[in-house]
Design a protein around this motif. Structure first.
Motif, PDB file in Angstrom:
ATOM      1  N   UNK A 186      38.236  18.177  40.986  1.00  0.00           N
ATOM      2  CA  UNK A 186      37.206  18.126  39.941  1.00  0.00           C
ATOM      3  C   UNK A 186      35.913  17.560  40.502  1.00  0.00           C
ATOM      4  N   UNK A 187      35.336  18.230  41.472  1.00  0.00           N
ATOM      5  CA  UNK A 187      34.214  17.694  42.222  1.00  0.00           C
ATOM      6  C   UNK A 187      32.949  17.550  41.378  1.00  0.00           C
ATOM      7  N   UNK A 188      32.827  18.339  40.326  1.00  0.00           N
ATOM      8  CA  UNK A 188      31.582  18.304  39.564  1.00  0.00           C
ATOM      9  C   UNK A 188      31.504  17.144  38.591  1.00  0.00           C
ATOM     10  N   UNK A 189      32.635  16.503  38.314  1.00  0.00           N
ATOM     11  CA  UNK A 189      32.637  15.396  37.362  1.00  0.00           C
ATOM     12  C   UNK A 189      32.143  14.123  38.027  1.00  0.00           C
ATOM     13  N   UNK A 190      31.485  13.256  37.251  1.00  0.00           N
ATOM     14  CA  UNK A 190      31.089  11.958  37.772  1.00  0.00           C
ATOM     15  C   UNK A 190      32.309  11.075  37.937  1.00  0.00           C
ATOM     16  N   UNK A 191      32.203  10.054  38.771  1.00  0.00           N
ATOM     17  CA  UNK A 191      33.324   9.153  39.002  1.00  0.00           C
ATOM     18  C   UNK A 191      33.191   7.929  38.113  1.00  0.00           C
ATOM     19  N   UNK A 192      34.242   7.582  37.389  1.00  0.00           N
ATOM     20  CA  UNK A 192      34.147   6.458  36.463  1.00  0.00           C
ATOM     21  C   UNK A 192      34.081   5.128  37.183  1.00  0.00           C
ATOM     22  N   UNK A 193      34.343   5.121  38.501  1.00  0.00           N
ATOM     23  CA  UNK A 193      34.281   3.857  39.221  1.00  0.00           C
ATOM     24  C   UNK A 193      32.857   3.457  39.576  1.00  0.00           C
ATOM     25  N   UNK A 194      31.872   4.322  39.344  1.00  0.00           N
ATOM     26  CA  UNK A 194      30.506   3.933  39.678  1.00  0.00           C
ATOM     27  C   UNK A 194      29.969   2.970  38.636  1.00  0.00           C
ATOM     28  N   UNK A 195      29.122   2.072  39.087  1.00  0.00           N
ATOM     29  CA  UNK A 195      28.558   1.047  38.204  1.00  0.00           C
ATOM     30  C   UNK A 195      27.773   1.680  37.053  1.00  0.00           C
ATOM     31  N   UNK A 196      26.976   2.699  37.369  1.00  0.00           N
ATOM     32  CA  UNK A 196      26.142   3.329  36.337  1.00  0.00           C
ATOM     33  C   UNK A 196      26.983   3.976  35.244  1.00  0.00           C
ATOM     34  N   UNK A 197      28.065   4.661  35.655  1.00  0.00           N
ATOM     35  CA  UNK A 197      28.895   5.337  34.661  1.00  0.00           C
ATOM     36  C   UNK A 197      29.614   4.361  33.745  1.00  0.00           C
ATOM     37  N   UNK A 198      30.107   3.250  34.288  1.00  0.00           N
ATOM     38  CA  UNK A 198      30.747   2.244  33.444  1.00  0.00           C
ATOM     39  C   UNK A 198      29.732   1.709  32.438  1.00  0.00           C
ATOM     40  N   UNK A 199      28.496   1.509  32.886  1.00  0.00           N
ATOM     41  CA  UNK A 199      27.446   1.040  31.980  1.00  0.00           C
ATOM     42  C   UNK A 199      27.172   2.030  30.866  1.00  0.00           C
ATOM     43  N   UNK A 200      27.179   3.319  31.191  1.00  0.00           N
ATOM     44  CA  UNK A 200      26.952   4.359  30.185  1.00  0.00           C
ATOM     45  C   UNK A 200      28.084   4.368  29.165  1.00  0.00           C
ATOM     46  N   UNK A 201      29.330   4.334  29.651  1.00  0.00           N
ATOM     47  CA  UNK A 201      30.470   4.327  28.734  1.00  0.00           C
ATOM     48  C   UNK A 201      30.434   3.106  27.822  1.00  0.00           C
ATOM     49  N   UNK A 202      30.095   1.953  28.375  1.00  0.00           N
ATOM     50  CA  UNK A 202      30.034   0.723  27.582  1.00  0.00           C
ATOM     51  C   UNK A 202      28.982   0.863  26.463  1.00  0.00           C
ATOM     52  N   UNK A 203      27.825   1.440  26.800  1.00  0.00           N
ATOM     53  CA  UNK A 203      26.766   1.588  25.800  1.00  0.00           C
ATOM     54  C   UNK A 203      27.179   2.562  24.700  1.00  0.00           C
ATOM     55  N   UNK A 204      27.798   3.680  25.090  1.00  0.00           N
ATOM     56  CA  UNK A 204      28.233   4.666  24.093  1.00  0.00           C
ATOM     57  C   UNK A 204      29.229   4.045  23.128  1.00  0.00           C
ATOM     58  N   UNK A 205      30.222   3.335  23.670  1.00  0.00           N
ATOM     59  CA  UNK A 205      31.285   2.774  22.841  1.00  0.00           C
ATOM     60  C   UNK A 205      30.762   1.671  21.928  1.00  0.00           C
ATOM     61  N   UNK A 209      27.150   4.261  16.712  1.00  0.00           N
ATOM     62  CA  UNK A 209      27.929   4.007  15.493  1.00  0.00           C
ATOM     63  C   UNK A 209      28.826   5.198  15.157  1.00  0.00           C
ATOM     64  N   UNK A 210      30.090   4.914  14.892  1.00  0.00           N
ATOM     65  CA  UNK A 210      31.031   5.953  14.481  1.00  0.00           C
ATOM     66  C   UNK A 210      31.738   6.650  15.628  1.00  0.00           C
ATOM     67  N   UNK A 211      31.453   6.246  16.882  1.00  0.00           N
ATOM     68  CA  UNK A 211      32.076   6.934  18.015  1.00  0.00           C
ATOM     69  C   UNK A 211      33.592   6.842  17.950  1.00  0.00           C
ATOM     70  N   UNK A 212      34.128   5.658  17.649  1.00  0.00           N
ATOM     71  CA  UNK A 212      35.581   5.475  17.625  1.00  0.00           C
ATOM     72  C   UNK A 212      36.244   6.160  16.433  1.00  0.00           C
TER      73      UNK A 212
END
Length: 261
Positions: A186-205, A209-212
């Motif tokens: 799955x080369x086109x997907x971003x890696x969740x281990x990167x600092x930026x991606x964890x930050x993005x996921x944290x902000x979304x969650x 509002x209403x994501x969960x």
């Protein structure tokens, strides 16, 4: 629901001898000096007519150093098997980034008591941690070849996934992201281990509002899209450039029509 009780420190036993860094102990000692030595409560399991510590091993270690402290606040829970003791300890280790060796001790002890299939069921029921994540501590066969043999890569992966538990992401979605990370093709997907991606996921969650409340599949779709945020930004930039170009051309065409008239 457990009821708060005060127990003698000497009554509480430790099932696992934890490896705790000097830096972490020094930080806890500093906090205790300012906040008080008995400002926390501990979860203890009752098994075999004895009390067993289930969390707060680092703080409890520092507390035992203070011999003037005789009793601590505890929430006792009755457990019907030794494997459940290890599973509760495992949960604390996962959520507090315990040493890999301690986590492996707990997992292997549960397997020893329950057998592999029942061990995973017990771990899931108590910790809510998916089997795929637990297995990374036992066997690297599911990992991409380039990750096997690199001492810190598996630890980074586990730590980042543990972060997702702490910010409240649904376990099914975490398992999906974990498998996505392990998918070598799955080369086109971003890696969740990167600092930026964890930050993005944290902000979304935390901030959307209403994501969960939306379905698991929609959560997966949205997060997968934003994991590869660089490509998303490029696509958005392309759309805006095309839109601006079309708008400019339309203005030129209108101007030319006016001139012809």
């Amino acid at each position: 629901m457990p009821i708060l009780e005060q127990l003698e420190i000497g009554e509480i036993k430790e099932l696992v001898a934890m490896e705790i860094s000097k830096m972490k102990l020094d930080r806890i000692r500093f906090e205790m000096n300012h906040l008080g030595f008995n400002s926390h409560s501990y979860l203890v399991g009752i098994w075999g007519n004895e009390y067993w510590l289930l969390n707060g091993f680092d703080r409890f270690h520092c507390l035992k150093e203070r011999r003037m402290i005789q009793k601590v606040n505890c929430f006792p829970i009755v457990l019907n098997e030794k494997g459940a003791l290890y599973a509760h300890i495992l949960k604390w280790l996962f959520f507090h980034r315990g040493k890999t060796t301690d986590i492996q001790k707990c997992i292997h002890s549960i397997i020893k008591w329950k057998g592999e299939d029942l061990a995973f069921e017990l771990i899931q029921s108590i910790t809510n941690i998916p089997q795929t994540l637990v297995e990374t501590y036992l066997n690297p066969k599911d990992l991409p070849n380039e990750l096997i043999g690199k001492n810190d890569e598996r630890a980074k992966l586990r730590n980042k996934i543990s972060d997702l538990y702490k910010i409240g992401l649904n376990p099914q979605v975490i398992e999906y992201l974990h498998l996505l990370e392990l998918n070598e093709g799955n080369k086109k997907q971003g890696h969740i281990t990167t600092h930026n991606n964890i930050g993005i996921l944290r902000k979304v969650i935390r901030e959307v509002h209403g994501f969960n409340d939306i379905s698991i599949e929609n959560q997966k779709r949205i997060l997968t899209r934003y994991l590869n945020f660089r490509e998303f930004i490029l696509q958005d930039a392309r759309r805006q450039v095309v839109s601006c170009t079309l708008y400019q051309r339309s203005k030129v065409n209108v101007k030319n029509l006016k001139i012809k008239k």
